[in-house]
Scaffold this motif. Structure first.
Motif, PDB file in Angstrom:
ATOM      1  N   CYS A 110      -6.430  -0.263  12.205  1.00 30.13           N
ATOM      2  CA  CYS A 110      -7.040  -0.128  10.874  1.00 30.13           C
ATOM      3  C   CYS A 110      -6.676   1.228  10.259  1.00 30.13           C
ATOM      4  O   CYS A 110      -6.377   1.333   9.064  1.00 30.13           O
ATOM      5  CB  CYS A 110      -8.558  -0.264  10.967  1.00 30.13           C
ATOM      6  N   GLN A 122      -3.035   0.995   9.086  1.00 33.65           N
ATOM      7  CA  GLN A 122      -2.648  -0.029   8.118  1.00 33.65           C
ATOM      8  C   GLN A 122      -3.386   0.062   6.781  1.00 33.65           C
ATOM      9  O   GLN A 122      -2.859  -0.380   5.767  1.00 33.65           O
ATOM     10  CB  GLN A 122      -2.892  -1.421   8.724  1.00 33.65           C
ATOM     11  N   TYR A 123      -4.601   0.612   6.776  1.00 29.85           N
ATOM     12  CA  TYR A 123      -5.412   0.609   5.558  1.00 29.85           C
ATOM     13  C   TYR A 123      -5.389   1.955   4.858  1.00 29.85           C
ATOM     14  O   TYR A 123      -5.230   3.004   5.484  1.00 29.85           O
ATOM     15  CB  TYR A 123      -6.877   0.256   5.886  1.00 29.85           C
ATOM     16  N   GLN A 124      -5.590   1.900   3.523  1.00 26.83           N
ATOM     17  CA  GLN A 124      -5.777   3.126   2.741  1.00 26.83           C
ATOM     18  C   GLN A 124      -7.137   3.744   3.075  1.00 26.83           C
ATOM     19  O   GLN A 124      -7.981   3.113   3.713  1.00 26.83           O
ATOM     20  CB  GLN A 124      -5.704   2.801   1.236  1.00 26.83           C
ATOM     21  N   PRO A 182     -10.775   1.642   1.867  1.00 24.98           N
ATOM     22  CA  PRO A 182     -11.192   0.490   2.689  1.00 24.98           C
ATOM     23  C   PRO A 182     -11.431   0.875   4.150  1.00 24.98           C
ATOM     24  O   PRO A 182     -12.274   0.278   4.822  1.00 24.98           O
ATOM     25  CB  PRO A 182     -10.037  -0.503   2.556  1.00 24.98           C
ATOM     26  N   ARG A 183     -10.690   1.873   4.621  1.00 26.39           N
ATOM     27  CA  ARG A 183     -10.872   2.317   6.006  1.00 26.39           C
ATOM     28  C   ARG A 183     -12.272   2.897   6.214  1.00 26.39           C
ATOM     29  O   ARG A 183     -12.941   2.594   7.204  1.00 26.39           O
ATOM     30  CB  ARG A 183      -9.815   3.365   6.349  1.00 26.39           C
ATOM     31  N   PRO A 197     -10.014  -7.761   9.540  1.00 24.53           N
ATOM     32  CA  PRO A 197      -8.930  -7.030  10.209  1.00 24.53           C
ATOM     33  C   PRO A 197      -8.338  -7.785  11.396  1.00 24.53           C
ATOM     34  O   PRO A 197      -7.114  -7.818  11.569  1.00 24.53           O
ATOM     35  CB  PRO A 197      -9.604  -5.728  10.664  1.00 24.53           C
ATOM     36  N   THR A 237      -6.265 -10.732  10.135  1.00 32.30           N
ATOM     37  CA  THR A 237      -5.113 -10.260   9.365  1.00 32.30           C
ATOM     38  C   THR A 237      -4.037  -9.684  10.268  1.00 32.30           C
ATOM     39  O   THR A 237      -2.877 -10.096  10.227  1.00 32.30           O
ATOM     40  CB  THR A 237      -5.552  -9.195   8.339  1.00 32.30           C
TER      41      THR A 237
END
Length: 410
Positions: free
Chosen positions: A73, A76-78, A81-82, A392, A395
């Motif tokens: 996470c 992969q996430y900005q 959202p993280r 997550p 995905t």
């Protein structure tokens, strides 16, 4: 297939399965039995099967990437959202930890015949959790063996209650395999939602994806990775089958003995027993409401003091084990999402404090007989937190860029 290899991979799945046996689960089980009889067993079975599939995906992510879910996470996430995901998972951990610590405190209260108050049990649980957590300094396999011992204690204690009560086997099988709830209303629906939230724990997916990293796997060798995935899945199946059986013990005991019972029925039996708790149940015709504490008392009234103390030992084993795995989840989540590299003691202290502070307030300002509403609320809260863990997992395990040749085709 090799039993020797299966034994080498055995451990993470049983640590993960502890979350399926925490006091929140036990309370959800006994309440569904008392409120709906055998009618919601199929919900428990389906929730466990869905939980197994999700745990498999989480374990595969850890095996294939060498990173646990929180670390993926982070990559992969900005940032926004993280942070949202981290806060949601922390909320789930706090809610779960409140149930686990208070469950242990209730067990200590029962075993001490009420001499140790709820807040005293909370403090004892906090202290001994720190002690047990440092067991892995002596080797991970010894820690896994200790958790195995706690699961065995739960199986024996709740199995004793099952043998004592002798539930109707025909109704048990009908409840498992007929997905129907005749005559059910809002209370039964709330219990069904609570079962899902109690069984499928959001933070448990983060935990399982981290625990599988304890085994050395050559990720450059596809055959070795595939083999590791196979053995971890077999181990998870065995572990969750054991947890499912223990959950069935609890549901069916309360379905057989206390479904459709009134407070007056229980008051009469308790007044004539050696368990001095008849005042817990007012002499009226309202349907009996039970929680972990009252459930132990009722078992003691109907089946003798041994049933009460054996019940308390099982709850204590459930609370101690799940509190430790909850702490591990908190460490992995904070470490992964925030990329923290603290000393072990500092991490444990912070994650413990976040979860335990609200629990201590509840223990101080709420008495042991009136915690049912809080546990119902926390189980439903777990259900509401599930999407923040599912998105997550589903995905990342479906992305070839993350999972390479092992992406989930579904």
């Amino acid at each position: 297939f090799s039993f020797r290899k299966l034994w080498a991979f055995t451990g993470p799945g049983f640590l993960m399965s502890i979350a399926y046996l925490d006091p929140g689960n036990i309370e959800s089980d006994l309440q569904s039995g008392a409120v709906a009889g055998f009618k919601l067993l199929w919900v428990l079975m389906l929730a466990t099967i869905i939980g197994l599939l999700l745990q498999r995906l989480a374990a595969r992510l850890g095996v294939v990437t060498g990173l646990h879910l929180a670390e993926v996470c982070n990559r992969q996430y900005q940032k926004f959202p993280r942070i949202i995901l981290w806060l949601m998972v922390e909320l789930a951990i706090i809610g779960s930890d409140m149930q686990e610590v208070i469950g242990s405190a209730i067990a200590i209260n029962l075993l001490s015949v009420g001499k140790i108050p709820l807040w005293g049990g909370v403090l004892i649980t906090i202290a001994d959790t720190f002690v047990f957590l440092f067991l892995d300094k002596y080797g991970l396999r010894k820690l896994e063996a200790f958790f195995g011992l706690l699961i065995t204690i739960m199986a024996l204690t709740f199995g004793y209650e099952y043998i004592t009560v002798k539930p109707d086997q025909k109704q048990l099988l009908q409840g498992l395999f007929i997905p129907y709830c005749k005559g059910c209303g809002t209370p039964q629906l709330e219990q069904a939602v609570g079962i899902v939230g109690a069984v499928i724990m959001p933070h448990n997916m983060y935990l399982h994806s981290a625990l599988v990293k304890s085994r050395q796997v050559n990720r450059a060798d596809k055959r070795e990775v595939s083999e590791a995935n196979k053995y971890f899945f077999i181990e998870s199946c065995i572990a969750l089958f054991v947890s499912f059986i223990i959950n069935i013990f609890v549901v069916t005991v309360f379905a057989q003995a206390f479904f459709n019972q009134t407070n007056a029925d229980v008051n009469k039996v308790c007044a004539n027993s050696s368990i001095p708790h008849s005042a817990l149940f007012p002499n009226n015709n309202e349907t009996l409401e039970v929680d972990i504490y009252k459930g132990g008392v009722v078992l003691g009234c109907y089946f003798g003091p041994a049933a009460l103390y054996i019940w308390a030992i099982g709850i204590l084993a459930a609370g101690q084990s799940s509190t430790m795995t909850g702490t591990y989840s908190g460490q992995f989540v904070m470490e992964g999402f925030l990329n923290l590299r603290w000393s072990r003691f500092a991490r444990v202290l912070l994650t413990r404090s976040i979860a335990v502070t609200p629990t201590l307030f509840v223990a101080i300002f709420q008495d042991v007989e009136h915690l049912t509403g809080m546990n119902d609320f926390l189980n439903v809260l777990m259900s509401l937190q599930l999407p923040f863990a599912l998105i997550p997992v589903l995905t990342f395990t479906s992305l070839p860029s993350v999972m390479h040749d092992f992406a989930n085709g579904l």
